[in-house]
Design a protein around this motif. Sequence first.
Motif, PDB file in Angstrom:
ATOM      1  N   ALA A 194       4.817 -32.620 113.332  1.00  0.00           N
ATOM      2  CA  ALA A 194       5.320 -33.361 114.495  1.00  0.00           C
ATOM      3  C   ALA A 194       4.641 -34.724 114.525  1.00  0.00           C
ATOM      4  CB  ALA A 194       5.040 -32.595 115.790  1.00  0.00           C
ATOM      5  N   LEU A 195       5.445 -35.762 114.579  1.00  0.00           N
ATOM      6  CA  LEU A 195       4.955 -37.135 114.574  1.00  0.00           C
ATOM      7  C   LEU A 195       5.288 -37.759 115.924  1.00  0.00           C
ATOM      8  CD1 LEU A 195       6.319 -38.148 111.045  1.00  0.00           C
ATOM      9  CD2 LEU A 195       4.245 -36.871 111.607  1.00  0.00           C
ATOM     10  N   ARG A 196       4.305 -38.461 116.489  1.00  0.00           N
ATOM     11  CA  ARG A 196       4.462 -38.976 117.837  1.00  0.00           C
ATOM     12  C   ARG A 196       4.583 -40.496 117.844  1.00  0.00           C
ATOM     13  NH1 ARG A 196       2.081 -37.597 123.384  1.00  0.00           N
ATOM     14  NH2 ARG A 196       1.728 -39.648 124.352  1.00  0.00           N
ATOM     15  N   CYS A 197       5.421 -40.989 118.760  1.00  0.00           N
ATOM     16  CA  CYS A 197       5.568 -42.428 118.946  1.00  0.00           C
ATOM     17  C   CYS A 197       5.434 -42.765 120.420  1.00  0.00           C
ATOM     18  CB  CYS A 197       6.934 -42.896 118.437  1.00  0.00           C
ATOM     19  SG  CYS A 197       7.304 -44.617 118.838  1.00  0.00           S
ATOM     20  N   PHE A 245      10.175 -53.922 117.862  1.00  0.00           N
ATOM     21  CA  PHE A 245       8.748 -54.003 117.583  1.00  0.00           C
ATOM     22  C   PHE A 245       8.319 -52.692 116.924  1.00  0.00           C
ATOM     23  CE2 PHE A 245       7.723 -57.903 119.806  1.00  0.00           C
ATOM     24  CZ  PHE A 245       8.798 -58.045 120.672  1.00  0.00           C
ATOM     25  N   PHE A 246       7.714 -52.810 115.763  1.00  0.00           N
ATOM     26  CA  PHE A 246       7.371 -51.626 114.988  1.00  0.00           C
ATOM     27  C   PHE A 246       5.931 -51.170 115.231  1.00  0.00           C
ATOM     28  CE2 PHE A 246      10.861 -50.774 112.055  1.00  0.00           C
ATOM     29  CZ  PHE A 246      11.646 -51.899 112.233  1.00  0.00           C
ATOM     30  N   GLY A 247       5.748 -49.857 115.182  1.00  0.00           N
ATOM     31  CA  GLY A 247       4.415 -49.295 115.148  1.00  0.00           C
ATOM     32  C   GLY A 247       3.872 -49.324 113.730  1.00  0.00           C
ATOM     33  N   PRO A 248       2.613 -48.878 113.552  1.00  0.00           N
ATOM     34  CA  PRO A 248       1.995 -48.933 112.223  1.00  0.00           C
ATOM     35  C   PRO A 248       2.472 -47.839 111.275  1.00  0.00           C
ATOM     36  CG  PRO A 248       0.497 -47.955 113.785  1.00  0.00           C
ATOM     37  CD  PRO A 248       1.679 -48.422 114.578  1.00  0.00           C
ATOM     38  N   GLY A 249       3.178 -46.851 111.827  1.00  0.00           N
ATOM     39  CA  GLY A 249       3.708 -45.791 110.968  1.00  0.00           C
ATOM     40  C   GLY A 249       2.769 -44.601 110.820  1.00  0.00           C
ATOM     41  N   THR A 250       3.365 -43.495 110.444  1.00  0.00           N
ATOM     42  CA  THR A 250       2.616 -42.290 110.046  1.00  0.00           C
ATOM     43  C   THR A 250       2.924 -42.030 108.580  1.00  0.00           C
ATOM     44  OG1 THR A 250       2.657 -41.249 112.232  1.00  0.00           O
ATOM     45  CG2 THR A 250       2.351 -39.796 110.319  1.00  0.00           C
ATOM     46  N   ARG A 251       1.879 -41.982 107.765  1.00  0.00           N
ATOM     47  CA  ARG A 251       2.084 -41.678 106.344  1.00  0.00           C
ATOM     48  C   ARG A 251       2.007 -40.173 106.159  1.00  0.00           C
ATOM     49  NH1 ARG A 251       2.137 -44.223 101.632  1.00  0.00           N
ATOM     50  NH2 ARG A 251       1.487 -46.201 102.545  1.00  0.00           N
ATOM     51  N   LEU A 252       3.136 -39.571 105.785  1.00  0.00           N
ATOM     52  CA  LEU A 252       3.208 -38.129 105.568  1.00  0.00           C
ATOM     53  C   LEU A 252       3.185 -37.842 104.071  1.00  0.00           C
ATOM     54  CD1 LEU A 252       3.734 -35.189 106.514  1.00  0.00           C
ATOM     55  CD2 LEU A 252       6.180 -35.697 106.372  1.00  0.00           C
ATOM     56  N   THR A 253       2.269 -36.984 103.670  1.00  0.00           N
ATOM     57  CA  THR A 253       2.197 -36.532 102.283  1.00  0.00           C
ATOM     58  C   THR A 253       2.386 -35.027 102.271  1.00  0.00           C
ATOM     59  OG1 THR A 253       0.631 -38.297 101.757  1.00  0.00           O
ATOM     60  CG2 THR A 253       0.799 -36.471 100.186  1.00  0.00           C
ATOM     61  N   VAL A 254       3.390 -34.584 101.549  1.00  0.00           N
ATOM     62  CA  VAL A 254       3.666 -33.147 101.442  1.00  0.00           C
ATOM     63  C   VAL A 254       3.262 -32.687 100.048  1.00  0.00           C
ATOM     64  CG1 VAL A 254       5.409 -31.342 101.620  1.00  0.00           C
ATOM     65  CG2 VAL A 254       5.572 -33.379 103.071  1.00  0.00           C
ATOM     66  N   LEU A 255       2.338 -31.751 100.003  1.00  0.00           N
ATOM     67  CA  LEU A 255       1.815 -31.272  98.716  1.00  0.00           C
ATOM     68  C   LEU A 255       2.592 -30.070  98.195  1.00  0.00           C
ATOM     69  CD1 LEU A 255      -1.979 -31.535  99.578  1.00  0.00           C
ATOM     70  CD2 LEU A 255      -0.524 -33.221  98.420  1.00  0.00           C
ATOM     71  N   SER A 265      15.096 -48.897 124.272  1.00  0.00           N
ATOM     72  CA  SER A 265      15.572 -48.407 122.978  1.00  0.00           C
ATOM     73  C   SER A 265      14.416 -47.997 122.085  1.00  0.00           C
ATOM     74  CB  SER A 265      16.388 -49.502 122.274  1.00  0.00           C
ATOM     75  OG  SER A 265      17.525 -49.842 123.027  1.00  0.00           O
ATOM     76  N   LEU A 266      14.630 -46.913 121.336  1.00  0.00           N
ATOM     77  CA  LEU A 266      13.600 -46.433 120.412  1.00  0.00           C
ATOM     78  C   LEU A 266      14.275 -45.977 119.130  1.00  0.00           C
ATOM     79  CD1 LEU A 266      10.503 -44.319 121.208  1.00  0.00           C
ATOM     80  CD2 LEU A 266      11.964 -43.657 119.304  1.00  0.00           C
ATOM     81  N   PHE A 267      13.733 -46.414 118.013  1.00  0.00           N
ATOM     82  CA  PHE A 267      14.288 -46.113 116.693  1.00  0.00           C
ATOM     83  C   PHE A 267      13.228 -45.435 115.830  1.00  0.00           C
ATOM     84  CE2 PHE A 267      18.022 -48.933 117.040  1.00  0.00           C
ATOM     85  CZ  PHE A 267      17.626 -49.780 118.055  1.00  0.00           C
ATOM     86  N   TRP A 268      13.673 -44.543 114.971  1.00  0.00           N
ATOM     87  CA  TRP A 268      12.838 -43.972 113.920  1.00  0.00           C
ATOM     88  C   TRP A 268      13.410 -44.399 112.568  1.00  0.00           C
ATOM     89  CZ3 TRP A 268       8.244 -41.481 114.259  1.00  0.00           C
ATOM     90  CH2 TRP A 268       7.880 -40.910 115.483  1.00  0.00           C
ATOM     91  N   TYR A 269      12.491 -44.799 111.670  1.00  0.00           N
ATOM     92  CA  TYR A 269      12.856 -45.171 110.313  1.00  0.00           C
ATOM     93  C   TYR A 269      11.958 -44.402 109.338  1.00  0.00           C
ATOM     94  CZ  TYR A 269      15.218 -49.285 112.325  1.00  0.00           C
ATOM     95  OH  TYR A 269      16.039 -50.121 113.045  1.00  0.00           O
ATOM     96  N   CYS A 288       8.217 -46.042 113.775  1.00  0.00           N
ATOM     97  CA  CYS A 288       8.893 -46.040 115.057  1.00  0.00           C
ATOM     98  C   CYS A 288       8.987 -47.483 115.534  1.00  0.00           C
ATOM     99  CB  CYS A 288       8.083 -45.201 116.045  1.00  0.00           C
ATOM    100  SG  CYS A 288       8.666 -45.247 117.744  1.00  0.00           S
ATOM    101  N   ALA A 289      10.088 -47.840 116.156  1.00  0.00           N
ATOM    102  CA  ALA A 289      10.253 -49.181 116.713  1.00  0.00           C
ATOM    103  C   ALA A 289      10.850 -49.066 118.108  1.00  0.00           C
ATOM    104  CB  ALA A 289      11.160 -50.028 115.823  1.00  0.00           C
ATOM    105  N   SER A 290      10.463 -49.972 118.990  1.00  0.00           N
ATOM    106  CA  SER A 290      11.066 -49.979 120.319  1.00  0.00           C
ATOM    107  C   SER A 290      11.583 -51.375 120.640  1.00  0.00           C
ATOM    108  CB  SER A 290      10.082 -49.499 121.384  1.00  0.00           C
ATOM    109  OG  SER A 290       9.042 -50.438 121.624  1.00  0.00           O
ATOM    110  N   SER A 291      12.547 -51.392 121.535  1.00  0.00           N
ATOM    111  CA  SER A 291      13.199 -52.639 121.913  1.00  0.00           C
ATOM    112  C   SER A 291      13.435 -52.628 123.413  1.00  0.00           C
ATOM    113  CB  SER A 291      14.523 -52.755 121.156  1.00  0.00           C
ATOM    114  OG  SER A 291      15.319 -53.786 121.658  1.00  0.00           O
ATOM    115  N   LEU A 292      13.233 -53.791 124.035  1.00  0.00           N
ATOM    116  CA  LEU A 292      13.366 -53.870 125.491  1.00  0.00           C
ATOM    117  C   LEU A 292      14.798 -53.618 125.948  1.00  0.00           C
ATOM    118  CD1 LEU A 292      12.096 -54.521 128.235  1.00  0.00           C
ATOM    119  CD2 LEU A 292      12.535 -56.941 127.778  1.00  0.00           C
ATOM    120  N   SER A 293      15.759 -54.162 125.197  1.00  0.00           N
ATOM    121  CA  SER A 293      17.138 -54.159 125.675  1.00  0.00           C
ATOM    122  C   SER A 293      17.930 -53.017 125.066  1.00  0.00           C
ATOM    123  CB  SER A 293      17.805 -55.493 125.358  1.00  0.00           C
ATOM    124  OG  SER A 293      17.917 -55.638 123.960  1.00  0.00           O
ATOM    125  N   LEU A 294      19.197 -52.949 125.398  1.00  0.00           N
ATOM    126  CA  LEU A 294      20.071 -51.885 124.909  1.00  0.00           C
ATOM    127  C   LEU A 294      20.507 -52.221 123.485  1.00  0.00           C
ATOM    128  CD1 LEU A 294      22.229 -51.345 128.109  1.00  0.00           C
ATOM    129  CD2 LEU A 294      20.314 -49.977 127.298  1.00  0.00           C
TER     130      LEU A 294
END
Lengths: 114, 115
Positions: free
Chosen positions: A20-23, A104-114, A31-35, A92-98
């Motif tokens: 689970a990754l949190r933003c 505006f982007f967050g620093p990201g979560t680096r996920l490594t799956v072994l 507005s909130l986006f995941w990339y 994750c990025a958020s935007s004031l408007s619709l």
Amino acid sequence: GAGVSQSPRYKVAKRGQDVALRCDPISGHVSLFWYQQALGQGPEFLTYFQNEAQLDKSGLPSDRFFAERPEGSVSTLKIQRTQQEDSAVYLCASSLSLAGGEQFFGPGTRLTVL
Amino acid sequence: GQQLNQSPQSMFIQEGEDVSMNCTSSSIFNTWLWYKQDPGEGPVLLIALYKAGELTSNGRLTAQFGITRKDSFLNISASIPSDVGIYFCAVRGGNYGGSQGNLIFGKGTKLSVKP
């Protein structure tokens, strides 16, 4: 804080585990986006929320990926039964408007799956 | 799906040199954006272009929105060491009630310092 924050910054998971990754978006941003950003690539769109409504989830790569934003602020991206190909940075990025304003982007979560 | 072709993939800069990179698409887009990403950080918006033919500057950065709405370039003049990083072009790809939302990114141009 003033910007978008994400936690954890790094996550190592064994194949098959759920993560689970949190933003935390900028306060008041509608507005909130995941990339997803694979190594050496540009970010790719996963899903979009307008307040608590998930308006577009067309970029989610499989039904193992699930996102929510129940109160219209904090969002969680959940990945079930992780696979090696899920290894990436999740932004994750958020935007004031619709949808149309600057994201505006967050620093990201680096996920490594072994 | 929609794709942005960004070039060059990588380049080396020497302090004081001018740098140029570009981005093309087979589709028309009404907004072109240029971002910079430093290691361990998210992309940061440098310049936004909203009108075909528009030329916009932000300090030493200049970007143009191509007249065909299918391309854009970014120039950096008199580069300095802190210019190193990855530069991405992006366009708005989604449609939500008439607005355009999610971003489509190029693969990036990596700027490094000449050894």
